[in-house]
Design a protein around this motif. Structure first.
Motif, PDB file in Angstrom:
ATOM      1  N   ALA A 225      63.453  16.012  56.494  1.00  0.00           N
ATOM      2  CA  ALA A 225      64.026  14.747  56.042  1.00  0.00           C
ATOM      3  C   ALA A 225      63.619  13.644  57.004  1.00  0.00           C
ATOM      4  N   VAL A 226      63.416  12.453  56.454  1.00  0.00           N
ATOM      5  CA  VAL A 226      63.043  11.304  57.270  1.00  0.00           C
ATOM      6  C   VAL A 226      63.714  10.059  56.703  1.00  0.00           C
ATOM      7  N   VAL A 227      64.182   9.198  57.590  1.00  0.00           N
ATOM      8  CA  VAL A 227      64.745   7.918  57.149  1.00  0.00           C
ATOM      9  C   VAL A 227      63.639   7.100  56.480  1.00  0.00           C
ATOM     10  N   ALA A 228      63.921   6.539  55.321  1.00  0.00           N
ATOM     11  CA  ALA A 228      62.894   5.859  54.519  1.00  0.00           C
ATOM     12  C   ALA A 228      62.232   4.713  55.263  1.00  0.00           C
ATOM     13  N   ALA A 229      62.968   4.074  56.184  1.00  0.00           N
ATOM     14  CA  ALA A 229      62.416   2.926  56.913  1.00  0.00           C
ATOM     15  C   ALA A 229      61.556   3.336  58.107  1.00  0.00           C
ATOM     16  N   ASN A 230      61.486   4.618  58.415  1.00  0.00           N
ATOM     17  CA  ASN A 230      60.740   5.080  59.590  1.00  0.00           C
ATOM     18  C   ASN A 230      59.273   5.276  59.220  1.00  0.00           C
ATOM     19  N   GLU A 231      58.528   4.188  59.170  1.00  0.00           N
ATOM     20  CA  GLU A 231      57.135   4.238  58.724  1.00  0.00           C
ATOM     21  C   GLU A 231      56.240   5.080  59.647  1.00  0.00           C
ATOM     22  N   PRO A 232      56.367   4.969  60.985  1.00  0.00           N
ATOM     23  CA  PRO A 232      55.507   5.800  61.844  1.00  0.00           C
ATOM     24  C   PRO A 232      55.690   7.297  61.588  1.00  0.00           C
ATOM     25  N   ALA A 233      56.940   7.735  61.449  1.00  0.00           N
ATOM     26  CA  ALA A 233      57.190   9.157  61.190  1.00  0.00           C
ATOM     27  C   ALA A 233      56.627   9.558  59.836  1.00  0.00           C
ATOM     28  N   LYS A 234      56.795   8.718  58.831  1.00  0.00           N
ATOM     29  CA  LYS A 234      56.287   9.032  57.497  1.00  0.00           C
ATOM     30  C   LYS A 234      54.765   9.187  57.500  1.00  0.00           C
ATOM     31  N   ARG A 235      54.086   8.382  58.309  1.00  0.00           N
ATOM     32  CA  ARG A 235      52.622   8.506  58.391  1.00  0.00           C
ATOM     33  C   ARG A 235      52.227   9.845  59.011  1.00  0.00           C
ATOM     34  N   VAL A 236      52.952  10.250  60.053  1.00  0.00           N
ATOM     35  CA  VAL A 236      52.670  11.536  60.701  1.00  0.00           C
ATOM     36  C   VAL A 236      52.842  12.673  59.699  1.00  0.00           C
ATOM     37  N   TYR A 237      53.950  12.660  58.975  1.00  0.00           N
ATOM     38  CA  TYR A 237      54.244  13.746  58.048  1.00  0.00           C
ATOM     39  C   TYR A 237      53.250  13.765  56.881  1.00  0.00           C
ATOM     40  N   ALA A 238      52.855  12.576  56.419  1.00  0.00           N
ATOM     41  CA  ALA A 238      51.893  12.513  55.313  1.00  0.00           C
ATOM     42  C   ALA A 238      50.537  13.092  55.734  1.00  0.00           C
ATOM     43  N   LYS A 239      50.130  12.834  56.952  1.00  0.00           N
ATOM     44  CA  LYS A 239      48.851  13.372  57.426  1.00  0.00           C
ATOM     45  C   LYS A 239      48.875  14.896  57.503  1.00  0.00           C
ATOM     46  N   LEU A 240      50.044  15.447  57.806  1.00  0.00           N
ATOM     47  CA  LEU A 240      50.172  16.901  57.856  1.00  0.00           C
ATOM     48  C   LEU A 240      50.154  17.515  56.458  1.00  0.00           C
ATOM     49  N   GLY A 241      50.545  16.730  55.448  1.00  0.00           N
ATOM     50  CA  GLY A 241      50.546  17.230  54.079  1.00  0.00           C
ATOM     51  C   GLY A 241      51.876  17.154  53.363  1.00  0.00           C
ATOM     52  N   TYR A 242      52.903  16.593  54.012  1.00  0.00           N
ATOM     53  CA  TYR A 242      54.210  16.470  53.371  1.00  0.00           C
ATOM     54  C   TYR A 242      54.182  15.396  52.285  1.00  0.00           C
ATOM     55  N   GLN A 243      54.920  15.671  51.198  1.00  0.00           N
ATOM     56  CA  GLN A 243      55.039  14.721  50.095  1.00  0.00           C
ATOM     57  C   GLN A 243      56.512  14.546  49.729  1.00  0.00           C
ATOM     58  N   GLU A 244      56.836  13.396  49.169  1.00  0.00           N
ATOM     59  CA  GLU A 244      58.224  13.107  48.815  1.00  0.00           C
ATOM     60  C   GLU A 244      58.692  14.004  47.677  1.00  0.00           C
ATOM     61  N   ALA A 245      59.870  14.616  47.855  1.00  0.00           N
ATOM     62  CA  ALA A 245      60.467  15.457  46.822  1.00  0.00           C
ATOM     63  C   ALA A 245      61.621  14.732  46.132  1.00  0.00           C
ATOM     64  N   TYR A 246      62.485  14.105  46.913  1.00  0.00           N
ATOM     65  CA  TYR A 246      63.578  13.316  46.358  1.00  0.00           C
ATOM     66  C   TYR A 246      64.163  12.430  47.449  1.00  0.00           C
ATOM     67  N   THR A 247      65.009  11.489  47.037  1.00  0.00           N
ATOM     68  CA  THR A 247      65.658  10.580  47.978  1.00  0.00           C
ATOM     69  C   THR A 247      67.140  10.934  48.094  1.00  0.00           C
ATOM     70  N   TYR A 248      67.740  10.537  49.192  1.00  0.00           N
ATOM     71  CA  TYR A 248      69.187  10.642  49.341  1.00  0.00           C
ATOM     72  C   TYR A 248      69.654   9.524  50.256  1.00  0.00           C
ATOM     73  N   TRP A 249      70.956   9.310  50.299  1.00  0.00           N
ATOM     74  CA  TRP A 249      71.510   8.236  51.122  1.00  0.00           C
ATOM     75  C   TRP A 249      72.967   8.556  51.411  1.00  0.00           C
ATOM     76  N   TYR A 250      73.548   7.794  52.299  1.00  0.00           N
ATOM     77  CA  TYR A 250      74.948   7.990  52.681  1.00  0.00           C
ATOM     78  C   TYR A 250      75.761   6.760  52.273  1.00  0.00           C
ATOM     79  N   ARG A 251      77.014   7.023  51.943  1.00  0.00           N
ATOM     80  CA  ARG A 251      78.004   5.961  51.748  1.00  0.00           C
ATOM     81  C   ARG A 251      79.104   6.176  52.775  1.00  0.00           C
ATOM     82  N   VAL A 252      79.404   5.141  53.544  1.00  0.00           N
ATOM     83  CA  VAL A 252      80.352   5.255  54.647  1.00  0.00           C
ATOM     84  C   VAL A 252      81.478   4.248  54.449  1.00  0.00           C
ATOM     85  N   LYS A 253      82.700   4.721  54.605  1.00  0.00           N
ATOM     86  CA  LYS A 253      83.862   3.826  54.502  1.00  0.00           C
ATOM     87  C   LYS A 253      83.889   2.928  55.725  1.00  0.00           C
ATOM     88  N   PRO A 254      83.899   1.602  55.542  1.00  0.00           N
ATOM     89  CA  PRO A 254      83.877   0.675  56.697  1.00  0.00           C
ATOM     90  C   PRO A 254      85.199   0.686  57.445  1.00  0.00           C
TER      91      PRO A 254
END
Length: 254
Positions: A225-254
């Motif tokens: 799993a990787v935070v969607a805004a983490n572009e450097p990490a996403k580039r590393v994982y894409a070069k290795l061969g990882y592809q997006e399977a699905y998205t998820y997110w959190y909802r937090v009570k303020p």
């Protein structure tokens, strides 16, 4: 053979176990002394049968009783009305993230070569047991409070399958870390971090390739799993061969 995505989500929860789980009308209330959101959230893979607002209020009371924030994990497998209901209750949406997958057959035959100077001596170490030193190094690089190490140890001890803790040192200095959990033909990758001084030099790619290569005799697929805004990490994982399977997110009570 790859798992259906909902089963992969369930496997990722098993691989990152909560120290305490309570079940409420199809939801899992996960609690682990506040260490990581995924181990301290309400998993909503299964739909609830009661009114959403009733169950949400019950979750709030539970987490309030242990002095932790109420955090819901939302996935494509959560009931459609839940996210909208939480939004109307002013829950904040945080950390949109991606679940990435790859077949280990896609892993290149040769490791990526880090862009380091000639005087840099790289040492790779992979331990197949809980290591206090590894955890201390992880806290140092990530900023996690060392007081949480006992919780981390308990969570790791509860992980199923085979554990692999990888570290990469440069001239004796810890430069990058990653954890693998190998189970049911999958390698789950967690706690990937590179020291700031060694980022953007290909060291993370080298470490992950080495770790995944060690896992190939025991598994055929991997996820992380990787935070969607983490572009450097996403580039590393894409070069290795990882592809997006699905998205998820959190909802937090303020």
């Amino acid at each position: 053979m790859s798992l259906p995505l909902q089963q992969l989500e369930e496997l990722s929860l098993i691989h990152w176990p909560a120290l305490n789980t309570e079940y409420m009308d199809g939801w899992k209330l996960r609690m682990s002394n506040g260490y990581t959101k995924r181990a301290n959230c309400i998993s909503t893979i299964q739909s609830s049968s009661k009114q959403l607002d009733v169950n949400i209020a019950a979750c709030e009371l539970k987490y309030m009783s242990i002095k932790q924030p109420t955090i819901f994990k939302l996935t494509p497998f959560s009931e459609p009305q839940l996210d909208e209901t939480l939004d109307k209750l002013n829950y904040d949406l945080i950390e949109p993230s991606l679940m990435l997958t790859m077949s280990l057959e896609q892993l290149s035959k040769q490791p990526p070569q880090p862009a380091l100077n000639d005087s840099a001596a790289i040492e790779l170490c992979i331990k197949e047991h809980i290591s206090l030193k590894w955890l201390e190094h992880y806290c140092e690089l990530s900023g996690v409070d060392r007081a949480l190490i006992p919780t981390m140890i308990d969570m790791i001890a509860a992980m199923p399958g085979k554990l692999m803790l990888a570290s990469c040192s440069i001239n004796g200095e810890i430069a990058a870390l990653a954890m693998a959990v190998v189970d049911q033909g999958y390698v789950g990758i967690y706690d990937v971090i590179t020291a700031e001084a060694y980022r953007n030099q290909g060291l993370c790619s080298y470490l992950l390739w080495s770790l995944l290569n060690e896992c190939k005799p025991y598994a055929s697929n991997s996820y992380l799993a990787v935070v969607a805004a983490n572009e450097p990490a996403k580039r590393v994982y894409a070069k290795l061969g990882y592809q997006e399977a699905y998205t998820y997110w959190y909802r937090v009570k303020p």
